[in-house]
Design a protein around this motif. Structure first.
Motif, PDB file in Angstrom:
ATOM      1  N   ILE A 155      69.828  36.394  57.718  1.00 52.89           N
ATOM      2  CA  ILE A 155      69.303  37.533  56.985  1.00 52.89           C
ATOM      3  C   ILE A 155      69.699  37.061  55.529  1.00 52.89           C
ATOM      4  O   ILE A 155      70.594  36.447  55.101  1.00 52.89           O
ATOM      5  CB  ILE A 155      70.352  38.613  57.084  1.00 52.89           C
ATOM      6  N   LEU A 156      68.451  36.980  54.494  1.00 55.71           N
ATOM      7  CA  LEU A 156      68.572  36.467  53.397  1.00 55.71           C
ATOM      8  C   LEU A 156      69.123  37.679  52.429  1.00 55.71           C
ATOM      9  O   LEU A 156      68.684  38.474  52.371  1.00 55.71           O
ATOM     10  CB  LEU A 156      67.398  36.082  52.978  1.00 55.71           C
ATOM     11  N   VAL A 157      70.299  37.349  51.644  1.00 55.27           N
ATOM     12  CA  VAL A 157      71.150  38.173  50.924  1.00 55.27           C
ATOM     13  C   VAL A 157      71.245  37.711  49.414  1.00 55.27           C
ATOM     14  O   VAL A 157      71.685  36.515  49.234  1.00 55.27           O
ATOM     15  CB  VAL A 157      72.555  38.477  51.689  1.00 55.27           C
ATOM     16  N   GLN A 158      70.873  38.624  48.594  1.00 47.71           N
ATOM     17  CA  GLN A 158      71.340  38.374  47.353  1.00 47.71           C
ATOM     18  C   GLN A 158      72.630  39.009  46.939  1.00 47.71           C
ATOM     19  O   GLN A 158      72.489  40.363  47.054  1.00 47.71           O
ATOM     20  CB  GLN A 158      70.099  38.814  46.228  1.00 47.71           C
ATOM     21  N   SER A 159      73.520  38.302  46.877  1.00 51.12           N
ATOM     22  CA  SER A 159      74.927  38.928  47.014  1.00 51.12           C
ATOM     23  C   SER A 159      75.492  39.547  45.738  1.00 51.12           C
ATOM     24  O   SER A 159      76.600  40.104  45.765  1.00 51.12           O
ATOM     25  CB  SER A 159      75.955  38.153  47.409  1.00 51.12           C
ATOM     26  N   LYS A 160      75.079  39.124  44.408  1.00 51.04           N
ATOM     27  CA  LYS A 160      75.509  39.626  43.138  1.00 51.04           C
ATOM     28  C   LYS A 160      74.359  40.334  42.473  1.00 51.04           C
ATOM     29  O   LYS A 160      74.085  40.188  41.259  1.00 51.04           O
ATOM     30  CB  LYS A 160      75.930  38.553  42.504  1.00 51.04           C
ATOM     31  N   ALA A 161      73.790  41.481  43.218  1.00 49.70           N
ATOM     32  CA  ALA A 161      72.714  42.190  42.574  1.00 49.70           C
ATOM     33  C   ALA A 161      73.213  43.249  41.350  1.00 49.70           C
ATOM     34  O   ALA A 161      72.362  43.371  40.631  1.00 49.70           O
ATOM     35  CB  ALA A 161      72.556  43.228  43.764  1.00 49.70           C
ATOM     36  N   ASP A 162      74.621  43.411  41.329  1.00 53.77           N
ATOM     37  CA  ASP A 162      75.076  43.926  39.843  1.00 53.77           C
ATOM     38  C   ASP A 162      74.910  42.888  38.684  1.00 53.77           C
ATOM     39  O   ASP A 162      75.010  43.547  37.516  1.00 53.77           O
ATOM     40  CB  ASP A 162      76.476  44.261  40.071  1.00 53.77           C
ATOM     41  N   LEU A 163      74.644  41.471  39.031  1.00 50.83           N
ATOM     42  CA  LEU A 163      74.858  40.679  37.862  1.00 50.83           C
ATOM     43  C   LEU A 163      73.531  40.113  37.466  1.00 50.83           C
ATOM     44  O   LEU A 163      73.251  39.431  36.415  1.00 50.83           O
ATOM     45  CB  LEU A 163      75.675  39.656  37.999  1.00 50.83           C
ATOM     46  N   GLU A 164      72.633  39.898  38.697  1.00 49.84           N
ATOM     47  CA  GLU A 164      71.619  38.976  38.606  1.00 49.84           C
ATOM     48  C   GLU A 164      70.375  39.901  38.820  1.00 49.84           C
ATOM     49  O   GLU A 164      70.214  41.012  39.428  1.00 49.84           O
ATOM     50  CB  GLU A 164      71.422  37.975  39.688  1.00 49.84           C
ATOM     51  N   PRO A 165      69.184  39.519  38.145  1.00 53.43           N
ATOM     52  CA  PRO A 165      67.872  40.036  38.532  1.00 53.43           C
ATOM     53  C   PRO A 165      67.470  40.048  40.005  1.00 53.43           C
ATOM     54  O   PRO A 165      68.012  39.191  40.712  1.00 53.43           O
ATOM     55  CB  PRO A 165      66.870  39.551  37.525  1.00 53.43           C
ATOM     56  N   PRO A 166      66.661  41.166  40.474  1.00 51.00           N
ATOM     57  CA  PRO A 166      66.345  40.898  41.866  1.00 51.00           C
ATOM     58  C   PRO A 166      65.576  39.880  42.366  1.00 51.00           C
ATOM     59  O   PRO A 166      64.558  39.125  41.648  1.00 51.00           O
ATOM     60  CB  PRO A 166      65.579  42.051  41.991  1.00 51.00           C
ATOM     61  N   CYS A 167      66.161  39.399  43.322  1.00 51.60           N
ATOM     62  CA  CYS A 167      65.449  37.901  44.072  1.00 51.60           C
ATOM     63  C   CYS A 167      64.289  38.608  44.994  1.00 51.60           C
ATOM     64  O   CYS A 167      64.609  39.083  45.932  1.00 51.60           O
ATOM     65  CB  CYS A 167      66.290  37.154  44.682  1.00 51.60           C
ATOM     66  N   SER A 168      63.001  38.064  44.613  1.00 54.08           N
ATOM     67  CA  SER A 168      61.859  38.505  45.609  1.00 54.08           C
ATOM     68  C   SER A 168      62.057  38.247  46.984  1.00 54.08           C
ATOM     69  O   SER A 168      61.249  38.383  47.826  1.00 54.08           O
ATOM     70  CB  SER A 168      60.534  38.019  44.759  1.00 54.08           C
ATOM     71  N   GLY A 169      62.677  36.776  47.207  1.00 54.68           N
ATOM     72  CA  GLY A 169      62.647  36.438  48.613  1.00 54.68           C
ATOM     73  C   GLY A 169      63.652  36.941  49.451  1.00 54.68           C
ATOM     74  O   GLY A 169      63.825  36.471  50.702  1.00 54.68           O
ATOM     75  N   ALA A 170      64.812  37.814  48.771  1.00 52.29           N
ATOM     76  CA  ALA A 170      65.835  38.264  49.636  1.00 52.29           C
ATOM     77  C   ALA A 170      65.398  39.359  50.526  1.00 52.29           C
ATOM     78  O   ALA A 170      64.541  40.032  50.360  1.00 52.29           O
ATOM     79  CB  ALA A 170      67.077  38.476  48.793  1.00 52.29           C
ATOM     80  N   ASP A 171      66.079  39.640  51.740  1.00 52.78           N
ATOM     81  CA  ASP A 171      65.845  40.823  52.504  1.00 52.78           C
ATOM     82  C   ASP A 171      66.852  41.965  52.001  1.00 52.78           C
ATOM     83  O   ASP A 171      66.380  43.095  52.410  1.00 52.78           O
ATOM     84  CB  ASP A 171      66.141  40.312  54.103  1.00 52.78           C
ATOM     85  N   LEU A 172      67.813  41.587  51.389  1.00 50.94           N
ATOM     86  CA  LEU A 172      68.688  42.672  51.128  1.00 50.94           C
ATOM     87  C   LEU A 172      69.341  42.253  49.788  1.00 50.94           C
ATOM     88  O   LEU A 172      69.519  40.917  49.385  1.00 50.94           O
ATOM     89  CB  LEU A 172      69.665  43.014  52.127  1.00 50.94           C
ATOM     90  N   HIS A 173      69.683  43.268  48.725  1.00 56.69           N
ATOM     91  CA  HIS A 173      70.295  43.173  47.458  1.00 56.69           C
ATOM     92  C   HIS A 173      71.517  43.638  47.431  1.00 56.69           C
ATOM     93  O   HIS A 173      71.579  45.104  47.779  1.00 56.69           O
ATOM     94  CB  HIS A 173      69.534  43.429  46.090  1.00 56.69           C
ATOM     95  N   VAL A 174      72.730  43.109  47.463  1.00 56.08           N
ATOM     96  CA  VAL A 174      73.821  43.805  47.794  1.00 56.08           C
ATOM     97  C   VAL A 174      75.038  43.524  46.532  1.00 56.08           C
ATOM     98  O   VAL A 174      74.615  42.440  45.929  1.00 56.08           O
ATOM     99  CB  VAL A 174      74.550  43.494  48.957  1.00 56.08           C
ATOM    100  N   SER A 175      76.135  44.080  46.417  1.00 54.72           N
ATOM    101  CA  SER A 175      77.204  43.860  45.424  1.00 54.72           C
ATOM    102  C   SER A 175      78.312  44.314  46.079  1.00 54.72           C
ATOM    103  O   SER A 175      78.717  45.239  46.367  1.00 54.72           O
ATOM    104  CB  SER A 175      76.757  44.493  44.211  1.00 54.72           C
ATOM    105  N   ALA A 176      79.515  43.089  46.288  1.00 55.53           N
ATOM    106  CA  ALA A 176      80.568  43.285  46.750  1.00 55.53           C
ATOM    107  C   ALA A 176      81.344  44.079  45.691  1.00 55.53           C
ATOM    108  O   ALA A 176      82.377  44.984  46.132  1.00 55.53           O
ATOM    109  CB  ALA A 176      81.255  42.118  47.021  1.00 55.53           C
ATOM    110  N   VAL A 177      81.062  44.273  44.471  1.00 53.07           N
ATOM    111  CA  VAL A 177      81.757  45.021  43.357  1.00 53.07           C
ATOM    112  C   VAL A 177      81.464  46.408  43.563  1.00 53.07           C
ATOM    113  O   VAL A 177      82.314  47.312  43.328  1.00 53.07           O
ATOM    114  CB  VAL A 177      81.503  44.264  41.988  1.00 53.07           C
TER     115      VAL A 177
END
Length: 429
Positions: free
Chosen positions: A317-339
């Motif tokens: 599962i391709l996860v962009q893990s710092k969605a609160d700090l980085e612009p959306p990654c087009s190749g990710a399945d999900l955009h999440v933020s642990a913060v």
């Protein structure tokens, strides 16, 4: 202490006191004598009766509820009694001490009640394994699977297969009895091969099911990616606790950090790994090597790096893990933020959905490694019977198939593992 079938055993079978009620079980030929010694009389079978329990000196122990279950129609297949006591520590200790002073009684060993039930034919080995799983169950899915096994679902399936194989063998014997020597191998009745093919298909389907070990150990989810990608923070939020050290310093995690947890009633083993990069640091290099090995053993991968660098897209599962700090990654399945918690619910839903395909389905018989070995041998024997052109050899193959199935239920060839199995049970079970 030596175990003997003629011994009468006793043990506390409920949880450790203090508790509202404590249940002490007694099983063996002297069970009735023990009840009479403590209660002063022998209550009617299978009817709860109040009695004042006294020790051998006549001292009062407790006002208890007493039940008797004469063998062989009891849980252990022998005379069995239960004393339902007030659950204080001193009450339980006094009653156990009084039982210990009665000739012919001894404390039970771990799992000895269940072992007697097995040896006396009250349950078979597959059902006993289900009970062991039930005692160890920590999640809803583990509990449900254990109940299916303990309830005899696999045993009934094996019994049905045994009957069908026996029917196929009987048809071979009839063909051998009535065929001329020149006709041996050519007189099987219509439908014999179709029935054999159906059996082979059912066994193959059962062997293809997800293993129960994954249900016991948890779906192995490896969180991987480059250093400082937020792997440890994601593990902590999924595990619901601070299982891994988090820091803004790249390379903080240098070894595997495992966090067993339950998500949506399903068991998971979350694994945090060292950031994947080339390093001149000897310790970090070892950690990276372990991370790569863990990826190979993963059931699922949460990849927190560049999608193009994902080592196995099929399990990932391709996860962009710092969605609160980085612009959306087009190749990710999900955009999440642990913060902020953004996207975590969606990730949990996707994890549980993926896990559903990897775990035994609810209500379906889940088999363990021992079952798989015996069923694989059964399947091989059935395939030999199908491939052979000699009826005598086919009959022998069917005999081997029945013998292999006997090991599933414990009718043969399991003495070497009985002590190990029943030793995992608690005392009193």
């Amino acid at each position: 202490m030596n175990r003997g079938a003629a011994d009468t055993i006793y043990a506390l079978s409920s949880g450790n006191p203090p508790a509202a009620i404590a249940i002490v079980r007694i099983s063996g030929p002297a069970a009735d004598r023990a009840v009479e010694a403590l209660a002063g009389r022998l209550p009617e079978p299978r009817r709860a009766s109040m009695a004042m329990l006294r020790d051998t000196a006549g001292g009062m122990l407790d006002q208890a509820l007493v039940l008797r279950f004469p063998g062989p129609n009891s849980a252990t297949g022998e005379d069995l009694a239960e004393l339902h006591l007030h659950g204080g520590r001193s009450v339980v200790a006094a009653v156990l001490a009084a039982l210990g002073r009665i000739d012919g009684l001894r404390p039970a060993l771990p799992g000895e009640f269940t072992r007697r039930a097995f040896e006396n034919g009250r349950i078979d080995l597959a059902e006993a394994e289900g009970l062991a799983d039930l005692l160890m169950a920590e999640t809803e899915s583990q509990r449900r699977a254990a109940l299916v096994l303990a309830g005899g679902a696999l045993s009934r399936l094996v019994e049905a297969w045994q009957g069908r194989i026996l029917g196929l063998a009987a048809q071979i014997e009839a063909a051998l009895d009535f065929a001329d020597e020149d006709d041996v191998g050519e007189e099987l009745p219509p439908g014999w091969s179709a029935e054999l093919d159906a059996l082979i298909g059912e066994l193959s389907s059962t062997l293809a099911r997800p293993p129960i070990e994954r249900l016991r150990d948890g779906v192995r989810v490896v969180i991987a990616g480059p250093p400082n990608a937020g792997k440890s923070s994601l593990l902590n939020i999924l595990a619901g606790r601070e299982a891994a050290i988090t820091s803004a310093i790249a390379g903080t995690t240098r070894d595997l950090v495992e966090a067993p947890t339950a998500i949506g009633g399903a068991p998971f083993l979350l694994v945090d790994t060292a950031g994947l990069r080339d390093s001149h640091d000897e310790i970090e290099t070892i950690g990276v090597g372990r991370a790569r090995q863990s990826l190979e053993a993963a059931d699922l991968i949460l990849w927190l790096g560049d999608p193009a660098d994902c080592p196995d897209r099929g399990r990932a599962i391709l996860v962009q893990s710092k969605a609160d700090l980085e612009p959306p990654c087009s190749g990710a399945d999900l955009h999440v933020s642990a913060v902020t918690g953004a996207g975590i619910d969606s990730l949990i839903a996707l994890l549980t959905d993926r896990a559903r395909a990897l775990l035994p389905r609810e209500g379906e018989v889940a088999i363990n490694a021992r079952h798989r070995e015996a069923l694989a041998e059964t399947l091989a024997a059935l395939e030999e019977a199908r491939a052979g052109h000699d009826l005598i050899l086919a009959s022998e193959s069917l005999r081997h198939a029945r013998a292999a199935l006997d090991r599933v239920t414990g009718r043969a060839g399991v003495e070497d593992m009985l002590d190990a199995l029943f030793g995992t049970f608690c005392i009193g079970k």
